[in-house]
Scaffold this motif. Structure first.
Motif, PDB file in Angstrom:
ATOM      1  N   GLU A 359      41.097  75.158  25.141  1.00  0.00           N
ATOM      2  CA  GLU A 359      40.489  74.996  23.826  1.00  0.00           C
ATOM      3  C   GLU A 359      40.145  73.532  23.597  1.00  0.00           C
ATOM      4  N   ALA A 360      39.145  73.316  22.756  1.00  0.00           N
ATOM      5  CA  ALA A 360      38.559  71.986  22.571  1.00  0.00           C
ATOM      6  C   ALA A 360      39.588  70.932  22.186  1.00  0.00           C
ATOM      7  N   LYS A 361      40.540  71.270  21.330  1.00  0.00           N
ATOM      8  CA  LYS A 361      41.486  70.253  20.846  1.00  0.00           C
ATOM      9  C   LYS A 361      42.443  69.778  21.940  1.00  0.00           C
ATOM     10  N   LYS A 362      42.563  70.559  23.030  1.00  0.00           N
ATOM     11  CA  LYS A 362      43.444  70.140  24.124  1.00  0.00           C
ATOM     12  C   LYS A 362      42.697  69.394  25.224  1.00  0.00           C
ATOM     13  N   LYS A 363      41.380  69.432  25.178  1.00  0.00           N
ATOM     14  CA  LYS A 363      40.607  68.802  26.247  1.00  0.00           C
ATOM     15  C   LYS A 363      40.833  67.292  26.302  1.00  0.00           C
ATOM     16  N   SER A 364      41.042  66.666  25.151  1.00  0.00           N
ATOM     17  CA  SER A 364      41.285  65.222  25.137  1.00  0.00           C
ATOM     18  C   SER A 364      42.603  64.880  25.817  1.00  0.00           C
ATOM     19  N   VAL A 365      43.586  65.765  25.646  1.00  0.00           N
ATOM     20  CA  VAL A 365      44.880  65.554  26.300  1.00  0.00           C
ATOM     21  C   VAL A 365      44.717  65.667  27.816  1.00  0.00           C
ATOM     22  N   TRP A 366      44.009  66.713  28.259  1.00  0.00           N
ATOM     23  CA  TRP A 366      43.757  66.892  29.691  1.00  0.00           C
ATOM     24  C   TRP A 366      42.993  65.690  30.250  1.00  0.00           C
ATOM     25  N   ALA A 367      42.023  65.183  29.470  1.00  0.00           N
ATOM     26  CA  ALA A 367      41.226  64.040  29.916  1.00  0.00           C
ATOM     27  C   ALA A 367      42.090  62.803  30.119  1.00  0.00           C
ATOM     28  N   ALA A 368      43.015  62.583  29.207  1.00  0.00           N
ATOM     29  CA  ALA A 368      43.891  61.416  29.312  1.00  0.00           C
ATOM     30  C   ALA A 368      44.786  61.520  30.554  1.00  0.00           C
ATOM     31  N   VAL A 369      45.314  62.720  30.807  1.00  0.00           N
ATOM     32  CA  VAL A 369      46.166  62.918  31.977  1.00  0.00           C
ATOM     33  C   VAL A 369      45.341  62.773  33.253  1.00  0.00           C
ATOM     34  N   SER A 370      44.128  63.304  33.229  1.00  0.00           N
ATOM     35  CA  SER A 370      43.234  63.195  34.386  1.00  0.00           C
ATOM     36  C   SER A 370      42.949  61.733  34.712  1.00  0.00           C
ATOM     37  N   ALA A 371      42.588  60.960  33.700  1.00  0.00           N
ATOM     38  CA  ALA A 371      42.291  59.538  33.909  1.00  0.00           C
ATOM     39  C   ALA A 371      43.503  58.799  34.477  1.00  0.00           C
ATOM     40  N   SER A 372      44.691  59.144  33.986  1.00  0.00           N
ATOM     41  CA  SER A 372      45.914  58.525  34.479  1.00  0.00           C
ATOM     42  C   SER A 372      46.130  58.838  35.961  1.00  0.00           C
ATOM     43  N   CYS A 373      45.819  60.078  36.365  1.00  0.00           N
ATOM     44  CA  CYS A 373      45.978  60.474  37.773  1.00  0.00           C
ATOM     45  C   CYS A 373      45.032  59.688  38.674  1.00  0.00           C
ATOM     46  N   PHE A 374      43.772  59.561  38.256  1.00  0.00           N
ATOM     47  CA  PHE A 374      42.809  58.792  39.053  1.00  0.00           C
ATOM     48  C   PHE A 374      43.236  57.328  39.159  1.00  0.00           C
ATOM     49  N   ALA A 375      43.702  56.773  38.057  1.00  0.00           N
ATOM     50  CA  ALA A 375      44.150  55.373  38.078  1.00  0.00           C
ATOM     51  C   ALA A 375      45.323  55.201  39.033  1.00  0.00           C
ATOM     52  N   GLU A 376      46.226  56.182  39.046  1.00  0.00           N
ATOM     53  CA  GLU A 376      47.378  56.125  39.947  1.00  0.00           C
ATOM     54  C   GLU A 376      46.929  56.214  41.404  1.00  0.00           C
ATOM     55  N   ALA A 377      45.976  57.089  41.694  1.00  0.00           N
ATOM     56  CA  ALA A 377      45.458  57.209  43.064  1.00  0.00           C
ATOM     57  C   ALA A 377      44.844  55.893  43.528  1.00  0.00           C
ATOM     58  N   LEU A 378      44.162  55.195  42.616  1.00  0.00           N
ATOM     59  CA  LEU A 378      43.495  53.938  42.981  1.00  0.00           C
ATOM     60  C   LEU A 378      44.466  52.780  43.173  1.00  0.00           C
ATOM     61  N   THR A 379      45.716  52.941  42.752  1.00  0.00           N
ATOM     62  CA  THR A 379      46.704  51.902  43.059  1.00  0.00           C
ATOM     63  C   THR A 379      47.082  51.930  44.546  1.00  0.00           C
ATOM     64  N   ILE A 380      46.824  53.039  45.211  1.00  0.00           N
ATOM     65  CA  ILE A 380      47.114  53.172  46.641  1.00  0.00           C
ATOM     66  C   ILE A 380      45.841  53.096  47.461  1.00  0.00           C
ATOM     67  N   PHE A 381      44.825  53.872  47.076  1.00  0.00           N
ATOM     68  CA  PHE A 381      43.540  53.831  47.773  1.00  0.00           C
ATOM     69  C   PHE A 381      42.723  52.654  47.249  1.00  0.00           C
ATOM     70  N   THR A 382      43.114  51.463  47.651  1.00  0.00           N
ATOM     71  CA  THR A 382      42.412  50.270  47.182  1.00  0.00           C
ATOM     72  C   THR A 382      41.146  50.039  48.013  1.00  0.00           C
TER      73      THR A 382
END
Length: 505
Positions: A359-382
């Motif tokens: 549902e739309a109101k949860k998409k922002s939460v998913w987006a924040a978690v998604s962005a955090s995951c990508f940022a974490e991956a980039l701490t290793i895949f430099t």
């Protein structure tokens, strides 16, 4: 369990013998050589006519170093062979110390098991009868191959000599199989296949036949690329299924699991996702039963990738089980001990969180978690250490940003453009024409939606888009890319015409 194949009379003589405060029968399971046939496994030992003999080890239960064809039977020699298989190295060496020659060979085997570097000049044989001549060549190859001695020319030489001097086709196949492993790891696939194709499988054991069939099927699976020949995939899967059936009947769980992995990959190429899922699930269970946790979790990653692909093919209900599989794998593949696997998991979770329906109101939460995951991956895949992976993560992050709900204080599309530019800085046209073309298309897609509030016409962005379209056509990575480039060009021409008309009025 170590199983001893011998006559019941001998078993009655030795079963109550005590070593290290344990009876022999507490370490060894008896099998009557008159009624049971040993398998081609290092965990099966044979005592007959006063000698200990060892079957060819097609199960890879031990390093492929060959001991003498016949070892004079004694309780100590038998127990030494058992102890080394149980990982009790000090006890094994203590028991075999009555034979300095065998002790030296045991020390080489222990070195292989511990992963240390071994001096190949420690290898010797007591005679140059046919078998010893062969095993000398084979063991020189094995020690150089698995003992981390870097001399490729000598590895080739000794394996080739071993296969030619083998006293039977069974031993020739055994040496050829390990030579195949070496060539496969070196990326010399045609030579690797040739080694096994030359074996006369009619003259070797059923275990050897199945191992060679499974190995050739694995090679074929690894070399598959689209477009896939459905008939060829079916033939390959049938061969693997023969191996799976054989290994299941005989209780060879690791070999069965490895074949199931290849069968799962082939089924996924045919988009038989349900079938592939069944293979991967079974393989995870088999690896777990054998205590091979890393293999089990690697297979779990395969299962998660499959579920993600299945979800992206129009079945979004599989995003959640894919997410759960990745999360389970991440508890084993931690950042501290498995940083690359951890980074891949974070990248994959970032993709799933950006695409999972909710549902739309949860998409922002998913987006924040998604962005955090990508940022974490980039701490290793430099960019400096892993440029190819860095570019891939940036591309996936850019695509995810275009799916996130629009942020209040920033433009997701402009941010996506910056990540696509990072990927393009790595994916040059000469080395990565397809990857660069894909990223250019992503860049163009984001450009159509990016905020131009500072300049509605934004000539700088229009110029950049035209440059990207021109480059895409110059790369010419395929007809589909050319069609999409043309569509963007037509759309851009229309926009330029509108701007030109507005400029006249």
């Amino acid at each position: 369990m170590i199983k001893l194949f011998c006559h019941i009379g001998l078993w009655e003589e030795i079963k109550d013998a005590v070593y290290f405060d344990f009876k022999i029968q507490e370490w060894i399971e008896f099998a009557d050589i008159e009624t049971m046939k040993p398998s081609a496994s290092a965990n099966h030992l044979i005592v007959d006519k006063g000698y200990i003999t060892l079957p060819v080890d097609w199960q890879n239960a031990m390093p492929p170093y060959l001991l003498p064809e016949k070892i004079l039977f004694s309780e100590k020699a038998l127990l030494a062979l058992v102890m080394i298989r149980l990982g009790e190295f000090e006890k094994s060496l203590q028991l075999i110390s009555f034979s300095p020659t065998l002790k030296s060979e045991f020390q080489i085997i222990i070195g292989l098991m511990e992963g240390g570097e071994i001096d190949p000049w420690l290898i010797s044989v007591e005679s140059y009868v046919e078998f010893d001549d062969y095993r000398l060549m084979h063991n020189h190859a094995v020690v150089r191959h698995y003992g981390h001695v870097t001399d490729p020319a000598k590895v080739d030489y000794y394996y080739q000599e071993a296969t030619m001097s083998a006293p039977t086709e069974e031993y020739a196949a055994f040496s050829a199989f390990h030579y195949f492993n070496y060539l496969f790891d070196e990326g010399r696939f045609a030579e690797a296949e040739g080694q096994l194709r030359r074996i006369h499988t009619a003259e070797i054991s059923q275990e050897g036949k199945m191992k060679i069939q499974a190995t050739l099927a694995h090679l074929s699976t690894q070399l598959l690329s689209p477009p896939y020949d459905e008939e060829g995939l079916t033939v390959l899967k049938d061969k693997l299924w023969q191996c799976v059936t054989y290994y299941d009947i005989h209780g060879f769980k690791v070999e069965e699991a490895q074949c199931l992995l290849d069968a799962g990959m082939i089924a996924s190429f045919s988009e038989s996702f349900s079938e592939a899922l069944g293979y991967y699930t079974r393989a995870v269970k088999l690896f777990q039963e054998e205590g091979m946790e890393e293999f089990a979790h690697q297979t779990l990653l395969q299962k998660a990738r499959l579920l993600t692909t299945w979800a992206q093919k129009g079945n979004p209900q599989f995003f959640k089980p894919a997410m759960e599989a990745y999360q389970q794998a991440s508890r084993f593949f931690t950042k501290e001990y498995f940083p690359l696997a951890y980074a891949e998991i974070q990248e994959s979770l970032g993709i799933i969180y950006s695409e999972i329906p909710d549902e739309a109101k949860k998409k922002s939460v998913w987006a924040a978690v998604s962005a955090s995951c990508f940022a974490e991956a980039l701490t290793i895949f430099t960019k400096e250490e892993f440029p190819y992976d860095y570019a891939r993560v940036c591309t996936h992050y850019g695509n995810a940003l275009m799916k996130y709900p629009q942020a209040v204080r920033s433009d997701n599309f402009v941010k996506a453009l910056s990540y696509f530019q990072e990927a393009l800085a790595v994916r040059d046209a000469e080395n990565f024409p397809i990857e660069r073309s894909i990223t250019i298309l992503n860049y163009l897609e984001a450009s159509w939606y990016a905020d131009n509030s500072s300049d509605e016409n934004n000539p700088g962005r229009l110029h950049e888009m035209q440059m990207r379209i021109d480059e895409l056509m110059d790369i010419h990575a395929g007809e589909e890319f050319m069609r999409e480039a043309q569509q963007h060009q037509e759309k851009l021409n229309q926009l330029k015409n509108i701007i030109a008309e507005e400029g006249k009025s």
